[in-house]
Design a protein around this motif. Structure first.
Motif, PDB file in Angstrom:
ATOM      1  N   GLY A  45       0.791  -1.224   0.000  1.00  0.00           N
ATOM      2  CA  GLY A  45       0.000   0.000   0.000  1.00  0.00           C
ATOM      3  C   GLY A  45       0.822   1.271   0.000  1.00  0.00           C
ATOM      4  O   GLY A  45       0.381   2.297  -0.523  1.00  0.00           O
ATOM      5  N   ARG A  46       2.016   1.238   0.598  1.00  0.00           N
ATOM      6  CA  ARG A  46       2.853   2.435   0.678  1.00  0.00           C
ATOM      7  C   ARG A  46       3.871   2.516  -0.456  1.00  0.00           C
ATOM      8  O   ARG A  46       4.623   3.482  -0.547  1.00  0.00           O
ATOM      9  CB  ARG A  46       3.588   2.457   2.022  1.00  0.00           C
ATOM     10  CG  ARG A  46       2.657   2.577   3.227  1.00  0.00           C
ATOM     11  CD  ARG A  46       1.981   3.939   3.263  1.00  0.00           C
ATOM     12  NE  ARG A  46       1.133   4.114   4.428  1.00  0.00           N
ATOM     13  CZ  ARG A  46       0.459   5.219   4.710  1.00  0.00           C
ATOM     14  NH1 ARG A  46       0.540   6.250   3.884  1.00  0.00           N
ATOM     15  NH2 ARG A  46      -0.301   5.311   5.778  1.00  0.00           N
ATOM     16  N   LEU A  47       3.934   1.502  -1.300  1.00  0.00           N
ATOM     17  CA  LEU A  47       4.879   1.503  -2.419  1.00  0.00           C
ATOM     18  C   LEU A  47       4.316   2.282  -3.601  1.00  0.00           C
ATOM     19  O   LEU A  47       3.104   2.330  -3.796  1.00  0.00           O
ATOM     20  CB  LEU A  47       5.166   0.075  -2.878  1.00  0.00           C
ATOM     21  CG  LEU A  47       5.944  -0.839  -1.936  1.00  0.00           C
ATOM     22  CD1 LEU A  47       6.041  -2.233  -2.564  1.00  0.00           C
ATOM     23  CD2 LEU A  47       7.335  -0.292  -1.668  1.00  0.00           C
ATOM     24  N   PRO A  48       5.196   2.881  -4.429  1.00  0.00           N
ATOM     25  CA  PRO A  48       4.713   3.377  -5.713  1.00  0.00           C
ATOM     26  C   PRO A  48       4.091   2.224  -6.500  1.00  0.00           C
ATOM     27  O   PRO A  48       4.554   1.088  -6.419  1.00  0.00           O
ATOM     28  CB  PRO A  48       6.005   3.872  -6.403  1.00  0.00           C
ATOM     29  CG  PRO A  48       6.964   4.121  -5.297  1.00  0.00           C
ATOM     30  CD  PRO A  48       6.629   3.111  -4.230  1.00  0.00           C
ATOM     31  N   ARG A  49       3.039   2.519  -7.225  1.00  0.00           N
ATOM     32  CA  ARG A  49       2.304   1.434  -7.887  1.00  0.00           C
ATOM     33  C   ARG A  49       3.179   0.687  -8.893  1.00  0.00           C
ATOM     34  O   ARG A  49       3.038  -0.520  -9.080  1.00  0.00           O
ATOM     35  CB  ARG A  49       1.041   1.989  -8.539  1.00  0.00           C
ATOM     36  CG  ARG A  49      -0.001   2.396  -7.483  1.00  0.00           C
ATOM     37  CD  ARG A  49      -1.367   2.682  -8.084  1.00  0.00           C
ATOM     38  NE  ARG A  49      -2.347   2.800  -7.027  1.00  0.00           N
ATOM     39  CZ  ARG A  49      -2.943   3.941  -6.667  1.00  0.00           C
ATOM     40  NH1 ARG A  49      -2.609   5.057  -7.277  1.00  0.00           N
ATOM     41  NH2 ARG A  49      -3.824   3.966  -5.700  1.00  0.00           N
ATOM     42  N   LYS A  50       4.090   1.382  -9.550  1.00  0.00           N
ATOM     43  CA  LYS A  50       4.988   0.696 -10.480  1.00  0.00           C
ATOM     44  C   LYS A  50       5.846  -0.318  -9.738  1.00  0.00           C
ATOM     45  O   LYS A  50       5.993  -1.472 -10.183  1.00  0.00           O
ATOM     46  CB  LYS A  50       5.880   1.698 -11.204  1.00  0.00           C
ATOM     47  CG  LYS A  50       6.933   1.046 -12.086  1.00  0.00           C
ATOM     48  CD  LYS A  50       7.762   2.071 -12.838  1.00  0.00           C
ATOM     49  CE  LYS A  50       8.811   1.375 -13.695  1.00  0.00           C
ATOM     50  NZ  LYS A  50       9.552   2.316 -14.561  1.00  0.00           N
ATOM     51  N   SER A  51       6.426   0.061  -8.604  1.00  0.00           N
ATOM     52  CA  SER A  51       7.269  -0.860  -7.826  1.00  0.00           C
ATOM     53  C   SER A  51       6.463  -2.070  -7.368  1.00  0.00           C
ATOM     54  O   SER A  51       6.958  -3.205  -7.391  1.00  0.00           O
ATOM     55  CB  SER A  51       7.868  -0.136  -6.622  1.00  0.00           C
ATOM     56  OG  SER A  51       8.676   0.947  -7.030  1.00  0.00           O
ATOM     57  N   ALA A  52       5.220  -1.817  -6.953  1.00  0.00           N
ATOM     58  CA  ALA A  52       4.377  -2.923  -6.514  1.00  0.00           C
ATOM     59  C   ALA A  52       4.104  -3.902  -7.653  1.00  0.00           C
ATOM     60  O   ALA A  52       4.173  -5.122  -7.475  1.00  0.00           O
ATOM     61  CB  ALA A  52       3.064  -2.387  -5.957  1.00  0.00           C
TER      62      ALA A  52
END
Length: 397
Positions: free
Chosen positions: A66-73
């Motif tokens: 949830g706290r990650l940038p969506r690309k990294s996730a």
């Protein structure tokens, strides 16, 4: 005319890899059952295990990322997917294969959930459902190309070769997502805490939307899980003919998926009701054509079209009802709901085969299940109507 952002193509590539590993086991049931010395129904539970893993993994990995940038996730989720398929290829027995399938599945719900949010963020407001359908085209193309190719590999080189190939697809998809998804994609809103996202589950329309997805889509996998034995044991096709028939299913999926997105962009409620109703009709009528090769092939294609025409309307309805902080979680949970429906359908089909009227009855049982899902949507609309002023025909927009 606006062009399709590269981010959507990247999401489509990831969806292709995930869709291939999810569905390919249907074309390998007999080989897996024979090699690992289990029944066809037990082999079918590999689909249920995957689907339940999606159901559990979606909220857990949504919380973890949830706290990650969506690309990294998204990149991290594709790595989990790839490693899980390697484990499937190396599994020494049924228990290990089931565990590896569950590991692979953990990334599924969150990838499609975050991917849906990213997809709708990079297009105009009137193209949101179409953007979701473009992403899901990767999954439908996986059924058109990946699943028949996997079935062919399994028939000629053993089922393990199929999972090695899917792992290779995972590597390529990971690289494409890393290259094309912008770092800030879908980041218009600040990340919300998981506790805050959980508040979306207090909304009755979100819960009813999730339930409609579970039940409405369960009918699809009541049949599709056992499509290989249906085609070979009832219709009379040889094993080698299963892959070409699955191509027909895949063509239907692509057409239905894109059509469902366009219909939902125009009028979401009629699209949701209509696609579920058509799916129930197709499943029911399929019962009467299974012994006809031409009829079985035609209705396999119609089943693919009707099934995936429901995906964008059901997904967009939940996204609309979850607008705000809980949208990530609701989106992931609705993907999980599709897969819980898959698990229930695979289990129910096995019960019908082993303890009920048999393989030929799974289609009409599936139709009844989908009709129940349609009824839940109708109930949801009635609840919604009581909670707001009457707006005439615009209510069906």
């Amino acid at each position: 005319m606006s062009t399709t952002p590269k981010a959507l193509y990247a999401l489509t590539a990831g969806a292709f890899g995930i869709g291939t590993t999810e569905f390919v086991i249907m074309g390998l049931l007999l080989q897996v059952a024979a090699d690992l010395h289990v029944s066809i129904a037990a082999a079918g539970l590999l689909i249920s295990g995957y689907a339940l893993g999606v159901f559990v993994g979606a909220p857990l990995l949504t919380a973890a990322t949830g706290r990650l940038p969506r690309k990294s996730a998204l990149v991290m989720l594709m790595v989990v997917f790839t490693l899980g398929n390697l484990a499937c290829a190396l599994a020494p027995d049924y228990g290990w294969l089931m565990a590896a399938r569950v590991v692979t599945s953990l990334a599924h719900g969150t990838f499609f959930g975050i991917g849906s949010v990213v997809a709708t963020s990079v297009v105009a407001p009137d193209r949101k459902a179409s953007a979701i359908s473009i992403m899901f085209t990767g999954l439908t193309v996986a059924t058109l190309l990946g699943v028949p190719a996997g079935a062919w590999l399994g028939l000629h080189f053993g089922w393990r070769a199929t999972f090695w190939a899917v792992a290779a697809i995972g590597v390529v998809a990971t690289l494409v997502v890393w290259r094309w998804v912008p770092r800030d994609a879908g980041s218009a809103q600040a990340p919300a805490s998981f506790a805050r996202e959980l508040t979306v589950l207090a909304r009755p329309q979100v819960l009813l939307g999730l339930l409609a997805t579970v039940v409405g889509f369960a009918g699809v996998f009541t049949v599709y899980t056992y499509i290989q034995p249906i085609l070979t044991r009832i219709t009379g096709f040889p094993d080698a003919a299963v892959s070409p028939v699955l191509l027909v299913f895949g063509v239907g999926m692509i057409a239905g998926n894109l059509l469902g997105g366009k219909l939902a962009d125009r009028r979401l409620v009629p699209a949701t009701l209509g696609t579920l109703a058509v799916l129930a009709v197709v499943l029911g009528l399929m019962t009467f054509v299974l012994e006809s090769p031409v009829g079985a092939v035609a209705f396999t294609g119609l089943l693919g079209a009707a099934a995936f025409a429901t995906v964008s309307p059901l997904q967009l309805r939940v996204l609309q009802k979850a607008e705000g902080a809980g949208q990530n979680l609701a989106s992931s949970l609705n993907i999980a709901a599709f897969n819980l429906g898959n698990a229930i359908g695979a289990w129910l089909g096995g019960v019908v085969i082993d303890r009920g009227p048999g393989l030929g009855a799974v289609t009409w049982v599936a139709a009844l299940v989908t009709l129940l899902g349609l009824g839940i949507v109708v109930l949801s609309l009635q609840v919604e109507r009581r909670g707001r002023p009457v707006r005439g025909p615009a209510y069906l927009a």
